[in-house]
Design an enzyme around this catalytic site. Structure first.
Site, PDB file in Angstrom:
ATOM      1  N   ASP A   5       0.897  -1.148   0.000  1.00 52.06           N
ATOM      2  CA  ASP A   5       0.000   0.000   0.000  1.00 52.06           C
ATOM      3  C   ASP A   5       0.939   1.202   0.000  1.00 52.06           C
ATOM      4  O   ASP A   5       1.561   1.505   1.020  1.00 52.06           O
ATOM      5  CB  ASP A   5      -0.891   0.019   1.244  1.00 52.06           C
ATOM      6  CG  ASP A   5      -1.849   1.189   1.219  1.00 52.06           C
ATOM      7  OD1 ASP A   5      -1.457   2.279   0.752  1.00 52.06           O
ATOM      8  OD2 ASP A   5      -3.003   1.027   1.644  1.00 52.06           O
ATOM      9  N   HIS A   6       1.075   1.857  -1.144  1.00 49.58           N
ATOM     10  CA  HIS A   6       2.184   2.818  -1.240  1.00 49.58           C
ATOM     11  C   HIS A   6       2.014   4.004  -0.300  1.00 49.58           C
ATOM     12  O   HIS A   6       2.981   4.692   0.010  1.00 49.58           O
ATOM     13  CB  HIS A   6       2.425   3.256  -2.693  1.00 49.58           C
ATOM     14  CG  HIS A   6       1.499   4.307  -3.201  1.00 49.58           C
ATOM     15  ND1 HIS A   6       0.230   4.029  -3.637  1.00 49.58           N
ATOM     16  CD2 HIS A   6       1.655   5.652  -3.344  1.00 49.58           C
ATOM     17  CE1 HIS A   6      -0.350   5.154  -4.035  1.00 49.58           C
ATOM     18  NE2 HIS A   6       0.492   6.155  -3.858  1.00 49.58           N
TER      19      HIS A   6
ATOM     20  N   HIS B  14      -5.694   3.042   1.046  1.00 54.77           N
ATOM     21  CA  HIS B  14      -4.903   4.191   1.494  1.00 54.77           C
ATOM     22  C   HIS B  14      -5.537   4.944   2.673  1.00 54.77           C
ATOM     23  O   HIS B  14      -4.887   5.210   3.681  1.00 54.77           O
ATOM     24  CB  HIS B  14      -4.681   5.168   0.343  1.00 54.77           C
ATOM     25  CG  HIS B  14      -4.109   4.526  -0.896  1.00 54.77           C
ATOM     26  ND1 HIS B  14      -3.225   3.483  -0.844  1.00 54.77           N
ATOM     27  CD2 HIS B  14      -4.296   4.786  -2.215  1.00 54.77           C
ATOM     28  CE1 HIS B  14      -2.886   3.130  -2.087  1.00 54.77           C
ATOM     29  NE2 HIS B  14      -3.536   3.904  -2.924  1.00 54.77           N
TER      30      HIS B  14
HETATM   31  C1  BG6 Z   1      -3.336   4.720  -6.469  1.00 54.35           C
HETATM   32  C2  BG6 Z   1      -4.679   4.769  -7.120  1.00 54.35           C
HETATM   33  O1  BG6 Z   1      -3.245   3.639  -5.584  1.00 54.35           O
HETATM   34  O2  BG6 Z   1      -3.116   5.924  -5.768  1.00 54.35           O
HETATM   35  C3  BG6 Z   1      -4.791   5.962  -8.042  1.00 54.35           C
HETATM   36  O3  BG6 Z   1      -4.893   3.581  -7.868  1.00 54.35           O
HETATM   37  C4  BG6 Z   1      -4.431   7.223  -7.310  1.00 54.35           C
HETATM   38  O4  BG6 Z   1      -6.092   6.063  -8.589  1.00 54.35           O
HETATM   39  C5  BG6 Z   1      -3.109   7.076  -6.583  1.00 54.35           C
HETATM   40  O5  BG6 Z   1      -4.343   8.273  -8.265  1.00 54.35           O
HETATM   41  C6  BG6 Z   1      -2.832   8.263  -5.698  1.00 54.35           C
HETATM   42  O6  BG6 Z   1      -1.540   8.168  -5.193  1.00 54.35           O
HETATM   43  P1  BG6 Z   1      -0.706   9.474  -4.798  1.00 54.35           P
HETATM   44  O7  BG6 Z   1       0.551   8.927  -4.216  1.00 54.35           O
HETATM   45  O8  BG6 Z   1      -0.510  10.254  -6.059  1.00 54.35           O
HETATM   46  O9  BG6 Z   1      -1.546  10.214  -3.804  1.00 54.35           O
END
Ligand code: BG6
Length: 518
Positions: free
Chosen positions: A185-186, A248
């Site tokens: 989960d980044h 997230h």
């Molecule tokens: C991803 C989603 O996990 O996270 C995308 O699939 C989203 O739809 C993105 O745009 C948002 O990540 P960040 O790091 O740009 O907030």
């Protein structure tokens, strides 16, 4: 040649090596780790994919990716050439057993340090349907039996609902041990999200008031200005609840709501987070409309430019029921949080890109200062800026200088940029390094993913039962559907507007003054 870490020799195999994620995120992150001397001395990155590509063409493609997407920009030729020597490519059909025999052979032939055992990290940047297939083939080819040396990294989406996530977990756990599986989960790799735990548990100041006696409400906003872009194929089946909330936003909520861990051991931290998910009050099926709002953007303006609505985006059905916005009210049933609402919202094509957590404290129990001595008296609030502004702001009352008694709000401000004066690594740099080190703290355990699906399941079901009647219900470039404001208005509350969107700033109370935003 940059220095390197003393991690064991490692081969990182990226399934989906010719894909977008590899080019945009994984290889730019690996290259930065390489430049920072964080990769093992002997290491190899092997891209595996269907497309026919010579090693050199693969490297060229990755270099372009680095030039376009790395936080460091264009690489110096010497650095890139050093790095590119570690990159190779294997064309393979991921559904055919023979491909894994070829892979095993290639791993033997290209061991980063001949004769020495290497760690093998298998990164699945592939379509969800292939995850269990690849894991099964790896098992059959004898490539993941060594629990200490073989790891599997799984990208989201992890399942489509609770049942599919359970079945995927069962498939994986029949072939590998939980300790070998790294579910990404980044958001957990973002510095500002990791810092929530440092802020809470490395300071004695906040934890005593971090509970229902002092906190009135918590708001978590992850707003994106971008639309769905070219990802309709995936997004049409996902929608914002699956794409953002299930993973997230719930993980950010866990960081805010978890109990102090006894140690920072991976399982201890993950267990404490899972406890939060388990404590979230299940939304009854007849209460979905009272607790959850869905939205979809229609045409509008972004940065002064006309932009199409979701249903006009390439690959989207003209009558698509997919939500691009979600607002949710959750309650956490435990001693710390009983009755404190957690309001979550996320959406695409909103007015600005901003992610933040706002912790709103109760007003003082007694207002002893005379009303005429008070310019404004909003209660204390802590704002945790996740992106793009990386900061923490505390709003409190102060006396204005001067012979008269006059009080108003001021801000204490911590900014990463000012305090540390060094660039923040990308989430993928942190996460990839953790996989190489074998540290699973920032990755989702099987029970954690399932508990997160359980939270959103009633909403998924409720929405599936009834198609939205009012889509599109917000204009691109706005702050989402009106129903989301009503969700809070029913509780006599309002969304905390980010400063960039006309929210509170220091000049709200002191006109003409430019200061940190609130
Ligand atoms: C991803 C989603 O996990 O996270 C995308 O699939 C989203 O739809 C993105 O745009 C948002 O990540 P960040 O790091 O740009 O907030």
């Amino acid at each position: 040649m940059p220095p390197h870490s003393d991690l064991p020799p490692t081969v990182l195999v990226i399934f989906g090596g010719a894909g977008d994620l590899t080019r945009r995120k994984l290889v730019p992150a690996l290259f930065n780790l390489f430049l920072d001397g964080r990769l093992p001395g002997p290491f190899t990155v092997l891209g595996v994919d269907r497309t026919a590509l010579a090693d050199n063409a693969f490297r060229g493609q990755l270099r372009e990716g680095v030039e376009q997407f790395s936080r460091r920009g264009k690489p110096a030729d010497a650095d890139w050439n050093n790095f590119a020597g570690h990159l190779g490519y294997l064309q393979a059909d991921l559904t055919a057993a023979k491909s894994y025999a070829d892979l095993a052979e290639r791993l033997r032939a290209s061991a980063p340090q001949p004769g020495a055992p290497a760690d093998h990290v298998f990164y699945l940047a592939v379509a969800p349907a292939l995850i269990a297939v690849v894991a099964d083939h790896l098992r059959q080819a004898g490539l993941v039996q060594d629990r200490a040396r073989a790891r599997l990294v799984v990208e989201k989406p992890f399942g489509h609902d609770l049942r599919s996530a359970q079945s995927l977990n069962a498939d994986l756990l029949a072939r590998l041990d939980e300790s070998q599986i790294y579910r990404i989960d980044h958001y957990l790799g973002k510095e500002t999200v990791q810092n929530i735990l440092a802020f809470r548990f490395a300071n004695s100041l906040f934890e005593p008031i971090w509970n229902r006696r002092y906190i009135d409400q918590v708001q978590i906003t992850v707003a994106e200005a971008v639309g769905v872009g070219h990802r309709a194929g995936y997004y049409e089946k996902a929608g914002a609840l699956r794409d953002m909330i299930q993973n997230h936003l719930l993980q950010v909520l866990c960081c805010i709501a978890m109990e102090p861990p006894v140690s920072f051991a991976a399982d201890e931290v993950r267990s404490k987070k899972t406890d939060v998910l388990r404590a979230i009050r299940p939304i009854p099926s007849d209460q979905v409309a009272a607790c959850a709002v869905r939205g979809q953007y229609g045409p509008g303006q972004e940065d002064g430019q006309a932009v199409p609505g979701y249903r006009q985006e390439p690959g989207v059905r003209p009558d698509s029921p997919t939500e691009t916005y979600v607002a949710l009210k959750l309650l956490v049933d435990n001693w710390r949080w009983q009755d404190v609402p957690f309001y979550l919202r996320t959406g695409k094509r909103l007015a600005t890109r901003v992610s933040q957590v706002s912790i709103q404290f109760f007003p003082v129990p007694h207002r002893s200062f005379p009303p005429e001595a008070v310019r404004a008296w909003p209660s204390n609030r802590l704002l945790i800026g996740i992106q793009p502004r990386e900061e923490i702001l505390l709003r409190f009352q102060a006396k204005e200088p001067g012979p008269d008694l006059c009080l108003g709000p001021v801000y204490m401000h911590f900014s990463y940029e000012e305090s540390f004066r060094k660039p923040t690594p990308e989430a993928y740099e942190t996460l990839l390094l953790d996989v190489l080190r074998g540290d699973a703290t920032l990755f989702m355990r099987a029970d954690q993913v399932e508990a997160a699906w359980s939270v959103v399941e009633p909403v998924l079901e409720g929405w599936a039962r009834q198609a939205p009647a009012d889509f599109p219900n917000y204009a691109a470039g706005s702050w989402g559907p009106q129903a989301a404001d009503e969700l809070l208005a029913r509780d006599r509350r309002r969304w905390q507007m980010p400063a960039a969107a006309g929210g509170e700033t220091a000049s709200t109370y002191y006109p003409g003054k430019k200061e940190h935003h609130g």
